[in-house]
Design an enzyme around this catalytic site. Structure first.
Site, PDB file in Angstrom:
ATOM      1  N   TYR A   3       0.777  -1.203   0.101  1.00  0.00           N
ATOM      2  CA  TYR A   3      -0.008   0.032   0.011  1.00  0.00           C
ATOM      3  C   TYR A   3       0.724   1.430   0.012  1.00  0.00           C
ATOM      4  O   TYR A   3       0.993   2.073  -0.746  1.00  0.00           O
ATOM      5  CB  TYR A   3      -0.969   0.145   1.225  1.00  0.00           C
TER       6      TYR A   3
HETATM    7  N1  LIG Z   1      -8.629   7.409   6.319  1.00  0.00           N
HETATM    8  C1  LIG Z   1      -7.157   7.509   6.623  1.00  0.00           C
HETATM    9  O1  LIG Z   1      -6.704   7.066   7.667  1.00  0.00           O
HETATM   10  C2  LIG Z   1      -6.294   7.929   5.487  1.00  0.00           C
HETATM   11  C3  LIG Z   1      -4.989   8.010   5.611  1.00  0.00           C
HETATM   12  C4  LIG Z   1      -4.105   8.516   4.851  1.00  0.00           C
HETATM   13  C5  LIG Z   1      -4.361   8.381   3.267  1.00  0.00           C
HETATM   14  N2  LIG Z   1      -5.672   8.036   3.247  1.00  0.00           N
HETATM   15  C6  LIG Z   1      -6.036   8.176   1.569  1.00  0.00           C
HETATM   16  O2  LIG Z   1      -7.149   9.106   1.676  1.00  0.00           O
HETATM   17  C7  LIG Z   1      -7.972   8.520   0.573  1.00  0.00           C
HETATM   18  C8  LIG Z   1      -9.368   8.443   0.968  1.00  0.00           C
HETATM   19  O3  LIG Z   1      -9.280   7.383   1.886  1.00  0.00           O
HETATM   20  P1  LIG Z   1     -10.761   7.200   2.910  1.00  0.00           P
HETATM   21  O4  LIG Z   1     -10.144   6.760   4.175  1.00  0.00           O
HETATM   22  O5  LIG Z   1     -11.735   8.039   2.614  1.00  0.00           O
HETATM   23  O6  LIG Z   1     -10.825   5.525   2.232  1.00  0.00           O
HETATM   24  P2  LIG Z   1     -12.435   5.034   1.419  1.00  0.00           P
HETATM   25  O7  LIG Z   1     -12.012   3.502   1.251  1.00  0.00           O
HETATM   26  O8  LIG Z   1     -13.452   5.388   2.571  1.00  0.00           O
HETATM   27  O9  LIG Z   1     -12.561   5.820   0.386  1.00  0.00           O
HETATM   28  C9  LIG Z   1     -11.841   5.547  -1.009  1.00  0.00           C
HETATM   29  C10 LIG Z   1     -13.303   5.493  -1.958  1.00  0.00           C
HETATM   30  O10 LIG Z   1     -12.666   5.307  -3.285  1.00  0.00           O
HETATM   31  C11 LIG Z   1     -13.752   4.109  -3.903  1.00  0.00           C
HETATM   32  N3  LIG Z   1     -12.534   3.642  -4.775  1.00  0.00           N
HETATM   33  C12 LIG Z   1     -11.560   2.794  -4.482  1.00  0.00           C
HETATM   34  N4  LIG Z   1     -11.107   2.448  -5.756  1.00  0.00           N
HETATM   35  C13 LIG Z   1     -11.836   3.142  -7.002  1.00  0.00           C
HETATM   36  C14 LIG Z   1     -11.754   3.105  -8.230  1.00  0.00           C
HETATM   37  N5  LIG Z   1     -10.839   2.114  -8.829  1.00  0.00           N
HETATM   38  N6  LIG Z   1     -12.704   3.768  -9.036  1.00  0.00           N
HETATM   39  C15 LIG Z   1     -13.624   4.573  -8.299  1.00  0.00           C
HETATM   40  N7  LIG Z   1     -13.570   4.616  -7.003  1.00  0.00           N
HETATM   41  C16 LIG Z   1     -12.861   3.793  -6.277  1.00  0.00           C
HETATM   42  C17 LIG Z   1     -13.781   3.443  -2.820  1.00  0.00           C
HETATM   43  O11 LIG Z   1     -15.356   2.783  -3.232  1.00  0.00           O
HETATM   44  C18 LIG Z   1     -14.134   4.433  -1.620  1.00  0.00           C
HETATM   45  O12 LIG Z   1     -15.406   4.765  -1.414  1.00  0.00           O
HETATM   46  C19 LIG Z   1      -7.311   7.299  -0.013  1.00  0.00           C
HETATM   47  O13 LIG Z   1      -6.343   7.656  -1.306  1.00  0.00           O
HETATM   48  C20 LIG Z   1      -6.437   6.795   1.014  1.00  0.00           C
HETATM   49  O14 LIG Z   1      -5.309   5.950   0.744  1.00  0.00           O
HETATM   50  C21 LIG Z   1      -6.489   7.732   4.152  1.00  0.00           C
HETATM   51  O1  LIG Z   2      -1.740   7.186   8.051  1.00  0.00           O
HETATM   52  C1  LIG Z   2      -1.975   6.690   6.732  1.00  0.00           C
HETATM   53  O2  LIG Z   2      -1.680   6.993   6.139  1.00  0.00           O
HETATM   54  C2  LIG Z   2      -2.684   5.376   7.120  1.00  0.00           C
HETATM   55  O3  LIG Z   2      -3.700   5.591   8.428  1.00  0.00           O
HETATM   56  C3  LIG Z   2      -4.398   4.259   8.305  1.00  0.00           C
HETATM   57  O4  LIG Z   2      -3.573   3.127   8.428  1.00  0.00           O
HETATM   58  P1  LIG Z   2      -2.983   2.736  10.279  1.00  0.00           P
HETATM   59  O5  LIG Z   2      -2.475   4.101  10.933  1.00  0.00           O
HETATM   60  O6  LIG Z   2      -2.535   1.468  10.103  1.00  0.00           O
HETATM   61  O7  LIG Z   2      -4.695   2.688  10.809  1.00  0.00           O
HETATM   62  P2  LIG Z   2      -5.206   1.346  11.527  1.00  0.00           P
HETATM   63  O8  LIG Z   2      -5.404   0.289  10.576  1.00  0.00           O
HETATM   64  O9  LIG Z   2      -6.456   1.989  12.022  1.00  0.00           O
HETATM   65  O10 LIG Z   2      -4.116   0.982  12.711  1.00  0.00           O
HETATM   66  C4  LIG Z   2      -4.068   2.015  13.806  1.00  0.00           C
HETATM   67  C5  LIG Z   2      -3.172   1.422  14.615  1.00  0.00           C
HETATM   68  O11 LIG Z   2      -3.705   0.565  15.257  1.00  0.00           O
HETATM   69  C6  LIG Z   2      -2.769  -0.770  15.208  1.00  0.00           C
HETATM   70  N1  LIG Z   2      -3.553  -2.195  15.267  1.00  0.00           N
HETATM   71  C7  LIG Z   2      -4.288  -2.192  14.058  1.00  0.00           C
HETATM   72  C8  LIG Z   2      -5.065  -3.424  13.973  1.00  0.00           C
HETATM   73  C9  LIG Z   2      -5.055  -4.346  15.332  1.00  0.00           C
HETATM   74  O12 LIG Z   2      -5.830  -5.294  15.199  1.00  0.00           O
HETATM   75  N2  LIG Z   2      -4.402  -3.999  16.240  1.00  0.00           N
HETATM   76  C10 LIG Z   2      -3.765  -2.777  16.429  1.00  0.00           C
HETATM   77  O13 LIG Z   2      -2.948  -2.481  17.380  1.00  0.00           O
HETATM   78  C11 LIG Z   2      -2.125  -0.561  14.020  1.00  0.00           C
HETATM   79  O14 LIG Z   2      -0.648  -1.271  14.168  1.00  0.00           O
HETATM   80  C12 LIG Z   2      -1.887   0.790  13.949  1.00  0.00           C
HETATM   81  O15 LIG Z   2      -0.693   1.279  15.000  1.00  0.00           O
HETATM   82  C13 LIG Z   2      -5.287   3.965   7.269  1.00  0.00           C
HETATM   83  O16 LIG Z   2      -6.067   2.692   7.174  1.00  0.00           O
HETATM   84  C14 LIG Z   2      -4.497   4.043   5.875  1.00  0.00           C
HETATM   85  O17 LIG Z   2      -5.495   3.883   4.825  1.00  0.00           O
HETATM   86  C15 LIG Z   2      -3.637   5.174   5.823  1.00  0.00           C
HETATM   87  O18 LIG Z   2      -3.052   5.280   4.697  1.00  0.00           O
END
Ligand SMILES: NC(=O)c1ccc[n+]([C@@H]2O[C@H](COP(=O)([O-])OP(=O)(O)OC[C@H]3O[C@@H](n4cnc5c(N)ncnc54)[C@H](O)[C@@H]3O)[C@@H](O)[C@H]2O)c1
Ligand SMILES: O=C(O)[C@H]1O[C@H](OP(=O)(O)OP(=O)(O)OC[C@H]2O[C@@H](n3ccc(=O)[nH]c3=O)[C@H](O)[C@@H]2O)[C@H](O)[C@@H](O)[C@@H]1O
Length: 386
Positions: free
Chosen positions: A198
């Site tokens: 990822y």
């Molecule tokens: N939520 C977080 O903690 C976090 C942190 C860092 C980065 N991001 C990034 O932010 C963006 C939004 O994340 P989110 O948390 O809202 O995730 P999310 O999965 O809720 O939103 C992504 C959306 O994109 C759609 N999608 C995926 N692939 C697609 C495709 N090929 N065509 C059209 N639609 C598609 C999915 O159906 C989904 O609704 C993503 O790029 C994710 O990697 C999220």
């Molecule tokens: O900051 C980001 O860029 C990323 O943040 C999240 O990824 P992550 O931080 O791993 O978020 P979670 O999956 O919610 O995990 C949060 C914390 O809980 C921990 N964790 C997760 C799962 C679990 O069963 N137990 C546990 O301790 C993970 O190691 C992490 O430290 C989002 O899921 C990603 O899409 C995003 O890109």
């Protein structure tokens, strides 16, 4: 000179190709009318924004915020089943009530993207569509290539040929810092040690953006979000399924680092992320090319959007216990080699300087708002998945 196209013979390639041809049903006069109405700008100097991933967690909040201030907003989402599509449909209904139409389709569907750019002259693209989630990459690698690589390139190809070209703001990720040990993470730090596929696809996105900026003059801004949480969040994220499992009395697997070190995240509340996204959009310069021809240097930026106060996961669980008034069944285990990194911590001085980014919601306050939403949504709707 014959260019022999590299034949990707692996099953991954054929699976990707097959999936990217799967298109939703779109088109027709009513559909076109809804597209144009949703994208109509309602204030002077407003933006016309295509939000990809609009029915996702971040996409929903950003789309509502843009619409509320009078921008034209058109959503695009493929409503995939990475997590329950019913939650994406519920967000879609909320967006429709705000006047945002979400077109059902894939960013790899070039014919669809072409049609949308024929119908609407987008000033900006807020690109949020992606396969998110760190650990899932070990189960379904092709979905990350499909959406985060092939999908991003197909979107950039349409943008570079558009006239005028839109300015693009897209979601990168704190995961690009990977195994970097220098904290807090600054945009200048190493990002060549991804810990998950990822993260590698998010880093690749930053490199791909650089080439489309250099060759075609696309204005591009990457936002490295740091573990975003809040109402209408993602069921695959720890804060979300910990809440579900605490309420169900199920064990909570809490990862800990080497030598019993804590695993921590710079958890960032969704409203702060939305402010960052709008700040990036408002300060995005116009692209300098059109129809694929570059006229001059264009803006290329990358910013951290975090909360600058990392919290151990075990403390997040304690906050949830207090909010839910239920004791968690903690199951402490060594951080598995599953793509997770031990800690994240954002230096946000660049975003602060460039567009006044300033997070204001601490984890306790943010989780209280999330839990209030969670209980109202699942309690009232009795969704069987939960
Ligand atoms: N939520 C977080 O903690 C976090 C942190 C860092 C980065 N991001 C990034 O932010 C963006 C939004 O994340 P989110 O948390 O809202 O995730 P999310 O999965 O809720 O939103 C992504 C959306 O994109 C759609 N999608 C995926 N692939 C697609 C495709 N090929 N065509 C059209 N639609 C598609 C999915 O159906 C989904 O609704 C993503 O790029 C994710 O990697 C999220
Ligand atoms: O900051 C980001 O860029 C990323 O943040 C999240 O990824 P992550 O931080 O791993 O978020 P979670 O999956 O919610 O995990 C949060 C914390 O809980 C921990 N964790 C997760 C799962 C679990 O069963 N137990 C546990 O301790 C993970 O190691 C992490 O430290 C989002 O899921 C990603 O899409 C995003 O890109």
């Amino acid at each position: 000179m014959t260019s022999s196209r590299p034949s990707m013979t692996s099953s991954l390639a054929s699976d990707l190709y097959r999936r990217s041809l799967k298109t939703s049903s779109w088109g027709g006069p009513t559909w076109e009318k809804r597209v144009k109405s949703s994208a109509r700008i309602r204030t002077r100097n407003g933006f016309c924004v295509l939000v990809t991933g609009a029915s996702g967690f971040v996409g929903t909040h950003v789309s509502v915020a843009l619409k509320r201030r009078g921008d034209g907003v058109l959503g695009l989402d493929n409503f995939n089943d990475y997590y329950e599509p019913s939650l994406k449909r519920a967000r879609q209904a909320l967006l429709e009530r705000s006047g945002v139409y979400v077109v059902e389709g894939d960013i790899n569907d070039v014919a669809l993207l072409k049609k949308l750019f024929e119908l609407v002259s987008f000033s900006h693209v807020m690109h949020l569509a992606a396969q998110a989630g760190v650990r899932y990459a070990m189960q379904n690698p092709s979905s990350y290539i499909h959406s985060n690589i092939a999908g991003f390139v197909s979107l950039l190809e349409i943008c570079k040929n558009a006239n005028p070209q839109p300015a693009i703001v897209w979601a990168s990720s704190s995961s690009v810092y990977g195994l970097n040990t220098k904290v807090p993470f600054s945009e200048k730090d190493r990002t060549d040690q991804p810990a998950s596929l990822y993260a590698a696809t998010k880093k690749a996105g930053e490199e791909i953006a650089h080439t489309y900026n250099h060759i075609y003059g696309l204005s591009l801004t990457g936002l490295r979000f740091f573990t975003v949480y809040g109402p209408w969040g993602r069921p695959d994220m720890a804060y979300f399924f910990f809440t579900k499992d605490i309420l169900k009395g199920k064990p909570i697997p809490i990862f800990e680092g080497a030598n019993h070190g804590t695993v921590a995240r710079d958890f960032t509340y969704i409203d702060d992320i939305v402010k960052g996204c709008l700040g990036a959009l408002d300060t995005a310069e116009k692209s300098t090319g059109s129809g694929g021809k570059k006229r001059g240097p264009a803006q290329l930026r990358v910013f951290n959007l975090g909360n600058t106060s990392p919290v151990p996961v075990s403390d997040l669980v304690s906050i949830l216990e207090r909010l839910l008034k239920v004791k968690a069944k903690r199951m402490v285990m060594k951080l598995p080699r599953n793509g997770d990194v031990q800690f994240t911590h954002a230096n946000i001085s660049l975003a602060k300087r460039e567009f006044g980014y300033k997070p204001t919601t601490d984890l306790q306050t943010g989780l209280k708002k999330f839990v209030r939403w969670y209980v109202s949504y699942y309690g009232s709707s009795k969704k069987s998945d939960q």
